[in-house]
Write a protein that holds these residues in place. Structure first.
Motif, short mmCIF file in Angstrom:
data_model
loop_
_atom_site.label_atom_id
_atom_site.label_comp_id
_atom_site.label_asym_id
_atom_site.label_seq_id
_atom_site.Cartn_x
_atom_site.Cartn_y
_atom_site.Cartn_z
N ALA A 1 -53.38 -88.02 -16.87
CA ALA A 1 -54.22 -89.06 -16.26
C ALA A 1 -55.63 -88.52 -16.16
CB ALA A 1 -53.68 -89.44 -14.88
N ALA A 2 -56.61 -89.44 -15.94
CA ALA A 2 -58.00 -89.02 -15.86
C ALA A 2 -58.78 -89.91 -14.91
CB ALA A 2 -58.64 -89.06 -17.25
N GLY A 3 -59.87 -89.35 -14.37
CA GLY A 3 -60.75 -90.14 -13.51
C GLY A 3 -60.50 -89.87 -12.03
N GLU A 4 -61.45 -90.34 -11.22
CA GLU A 4 -61.40 -90.06 -9.79
C GLU A 4 -60.14 -90.62 -9.12
OE1 GLU A 4 -64.60 -91.58 -7.38
OE2 GLU A 4 -63.73 -90.64 -5.61
N LYS A 5 -59.80 -91.85 -9.50
CA LYS A 5 -58.63 -92.47 -8.89
C LYS A 5 -57.36 -91.68 -9.21
CE LYS A 5 -56.63 -97.13 -8.46
NZ LYS A 5 -55.55 -97.13 -9.49
N ALA A 6 -57.28 -91.20 -10.43
CA ALA A 6 -56.11 -90.41 -10.84
C ALA A 6 -56.05 -89.09 -10.06
CB ALA A 6 -56.17 -90.13 -12.34
N VAL A 7 -57.22 -88.50 -9.81
CA VAL A 7 -57.26 -87.26 -9.04
C VAL A 7 -56.72 -87.51 -7.64
CG1 VAL A 7 -58.78 -85.54 -7.97
CG2 VAL A 7 -59.17 -86.24 -10.35
N LEU A 8 -57.18 -88.61 -7.01
CA LEU A 8 -56.73 -88.91 -5.64
C LEU A 8 -55.24 -89.22 -5.62
CD1 LEU A 8 -59.73 -91.09 -4.33
CD2 LEU A 8 -59.36 -88.61 -4.13
N ASP B 1 -62.49 -85.98 -15.44
CA ASP B 1 -63.43 -86.56 -16.39
C ASP B 1 -62.74 -87.65 -17.21
OD1 ASP B 1 -65.26 -87.14 -18.33
OD2 ASP B 1 -65.75 -85.04 -18.78
N GLU B 2 -63.08 -88.95 -16.92
CA GLU B 2 -62.41 -90.07 -17.58
C GLU B 2 -62.51 -90.00 -19.10
OE1 GLU B 2 -62.01 -93.90 -16.07
OE2 GLU B 2 -63.38 -93.57 -14.38
N ASP B 3 -63.62 -89.44 -19.60
CA ASP B 3 -63.84 -89.40 -21.04
C ASP B 3 -62.94 -88.39 -21.75
OD1 ASP B 3 -65.80 -91.22 -20.49
OD2 ASP B 3 -67.43 -89.73 -20.47
N ARG B 4 -62.24 -87.54 -20.99
CA ARG B 4 -61.45 -86.49 -21.64
C ARG B 4 -59.96 -86.81 -21.70
NH1 ARG B 4 -65.21 -82.15 -21.13
NH2 ARG B 4 -63.95 -80.94 -22.58
N LEU B 5 -59.59 -88.03 -21.31
CA LEU B 5 -58.16 -88.35 -21.26
C LEU B 5 -57.47 -88.16 -22.60
CD1 LEU B 5 -55.69 -89.29 -19.72
CD2 LEU B 5 -56.38 -91.66 -20.11
N ARG C 1 -54.39 -85.78 -23.53
CA ARG C 1 -53.15 -86.36 -24.07
C ARG C 1 -52.73 -85.66 -25.36
NH1 ARG C 1 -54.16 -92.64 -23.57
NH2 ARG C 1 -53.52 -92.76 -21.39
N ASP C 2 -53.73 -85.45 -26.24
CA ASP C 2 -53.44 -84.79 -27.52
C ASP C 2 -52.92 -83.38 -27.27
OD1 ASP C 2 -54.29 -87.02 -28.76
OD2 ASP C 2 -56.25 -86.23 -29.41
#
Lengths: 391, 391
Positions: free
Chosen positions: B77-84, B58-62, B66-67
């Motif tokens: 990292a976050a988002g589909e690309k980061a997952v792949l 979930d890109e919105d939860r980065l 991090r916190d």
């Protein structure tokens, strides 16, 4: 082509072995067939399978065998020395299926010659396990078990994970008396004991199935075949004889081998190992079977399995004595000289006598085996009438 | 040390995987943990296991992630690309445990990177089996199944004797309706269907267990995992869920894997493969269980397994459509828009529509998968109210 020698070719396992070979003539070349006195069968099989050599253990039958194979070009020989030489001829596999203590020397000869052994003889492990497996290890010989339980374990035992095996569980049919009134067990007659529900076997083995001494002997065999302690060995009653044994690992996973009770499956397994070949046997149908049941072995009703495990912990020759005493006990029972419940009691008393008399010890060579075996037989014969006289 | 990435770390399989790792901190080093929205659990696990990287889909939860990991040095990292990218980092094993079609691309990314995959995601094989296994073969990637049935087969399947396997038999609990009156099966409510006797699972999987569509999907998976034809695959009902599956060979020998229903056993098997490691699970006790029963699957009551086998024979994308239609059907049933018996009927009608409409074909790339998947969902949604309206 895998070259094959069969020790005990005319017996039940030998004939089933030839039945498998008959279906796979392109895979196996029969080298030597060894039999005892059934010369006609031996000669017929040697002709059918184009054996290179036929050997009878009976010196007096050489001429008969020669006549039966005249003109075939098949070599013939007779006598103990010829049997040992036949077993030692280099082949890809020796099916060791001579029954009883008589199978020990020929099977050991096969091992000494470096031949891979498909082991159907019980005494190699029960009477001489310590010695037999030491020699197999030293010669780098693979021992492939043929007995259905040990074949099952062999198929489920991941060799590279031997140290991760937690438990080996043998299954026992429980024989005809697992539900019989305990108080009347001493009245069991040989006729009653000779009825076995699942397997078609000889009298000695059938009585061993009824006392569960067969399971005791198989626990001893498993101990020698696999890198486990006596405490990791166990047996359960499984009346349907479909699950042939189980191996449990430290991850909670248990592997089991199942099949219809037909010796041609474990024989085909052993012959083809590490490959597999088609066997003309009925296939497992779990739906038709419907259910598989399991019960604990009541140690009061069936003291033989724990007696065998205890003997394993005592010494290398304790199971030699156990086996010898059991043979005498079964014979005495079949002849009406010992009660059914007296069979295992006699074995127990013979082992106790051996301990008292300082006979227990290790097996350094075959002489140690013969001595322990003779002691067991002699002492059991002496003790049998005493036991029978007790109320 | 075996380096390990977990896709779907906060789900049920992911958490059980970490439970095994917790018992074997000396054997496994966690590289990447991938989760969806459960940031607190993801961060806690990343800390506990000293992961190198934590990824949320979930890109919105980065920022939240991090916190939560501030000061730990753990990469985020976050988002589909980061997952792949996380899935493609070179490790010894990737536990692929993202649920649903969402797991397909990340698992395929792990395969493309040459990582050994412990496969817990069904869709890789059910929706994309033809494609997924072709890529695994081409990349020389070993796929180790995690599902209890496929783990059982994996443990019993002798790879060097693959051509000697005669039959693979999956076991099915039979769910709550195997004995229910057939005439009243259409009246089953979601509440009734959500009770499952043996395993603790999510709603979708529980309904699949009640229709036996889970077994249909597993037959599809087995087809792709092992070199057998659809005709060699079979399933039987085994209500106790102790025998997890069986492999039968041409010699009449059947190997089976047994164990208590606890996913930590197949997870430990996969993680340690080809070795074995201790798992903190209850041990099998056959005597305590007493009996194991087996029944045929009545095709009238449970048409799903044979429907799945038939789909396998139709085309590479037929099981993609089957799976998509089934998801829609289960959702409709849970929402009261489809009768229980309508679930499999809807799947059947969707497949028939696909055939009529010329949609069936092979899977060349992921686009083919997405197209078949969308078609199946769309068509099933269209057909559901029609089917429900029928008496």
């Amino acid at each position: 082509m895998k070259t094959l020698t069969i020790l005990g070719a005319t017996g039940s396992i030998g004939q089933s072995t030839l039945d498998i070979v008959r279906h796979h003539r392109d895979r196996f070349a029969v080298d030597v067939l060894v039999a005892n006195a059934n010369i006609m069968q031996l000669a017929a099989d040697a002709r059918e399978f184009g054996a290179r050599m036929a050997v009878t253990a009976d010196e007096d039958r050489l001429e008969e065998l020669r006549d039966a194979l005249a003109g075939t070009g098949i070599e013939t020989a007779a006598g103990e020395k010829a049997v040992l030489e036949g077993a030692a001829r280099p082949v890809d596999m020796v099916m060791a299926a001579i029954v009883g203590v008589a199978g020990l020397k020929p099977t050991l000869a096969a091992v000494e010659a470096g031949n891979t052994v498909a082991l159907a003889n019980k005494e190699c492990l029960v009477s001489a396990g310590e010695l037999f497996m030491r020699r197999a290890d030293e010669r780098g010989v693979q021992v492939v078990p043929v007995d259905s339980e040990h074949s099952a374990i062999f198929q489920c035992f991941e060799r590279h994970n031997g140290a991760r095996v937690e438990r080996i569980t043998l299954t026992a049919s429980g024989g005809p008396f697992r539900e019989r009134d305990l108080q009347s067990l001493h009245e069991v007659t040989p006729e009653e004991a000779l009825k076995h529900p699942n397997w078609d076997m000889g009298a000695k083995v059938t009585i061993d199935s009824a006392t569960l001494m067969n399971k005791g002997l198989e626990l001893v065999e498993a101990y020698h075949l696999y890198p486990v302690s006596a405490d990791q060995l166990d047996a359960v009653i499984h009346p349907q004889s479909i699950v042939h044994s189980l191996v449990s690992y430290v991850d909670g996973s248990t592997l089991a081998q199942l099949g219809m009770p037909d010796m041609r499956t474990p024989i085909a397994c052993a012959l083809a190992w590490p490959e597999r070949i088609e066997a003309p046997v009925e296939r497992l149908d779990l739906v038709a079977l419907g259910r598989l049941t399991f019960e604990a072995i009541d140690p009061q009703r069936f003291p033989a399995p724990s007696l065998a495990l205890a003997a394993l912990k005592r010494s290398g020759n304790a199971t030699t004595i156990l086996n010898a005493a059991n043979e005498v006990a079964v014979e005495a029972f079949l002849q009406g000289r010992l009660r059914f419940t007296g069979i295992v009691s006699l074995v127990m008393e013979t082992l106790d006598a051996a301990e008292r008399e300082g006979v227990l010890g290790s097996l350094s060579d075959l002489d140690d085996v013969w001595q322990a075996d003779s002691y067991g037989r002699r002492r059991a014969r002496e003790l049998a009438p005493v036991l029978q006289a007790q109320v």
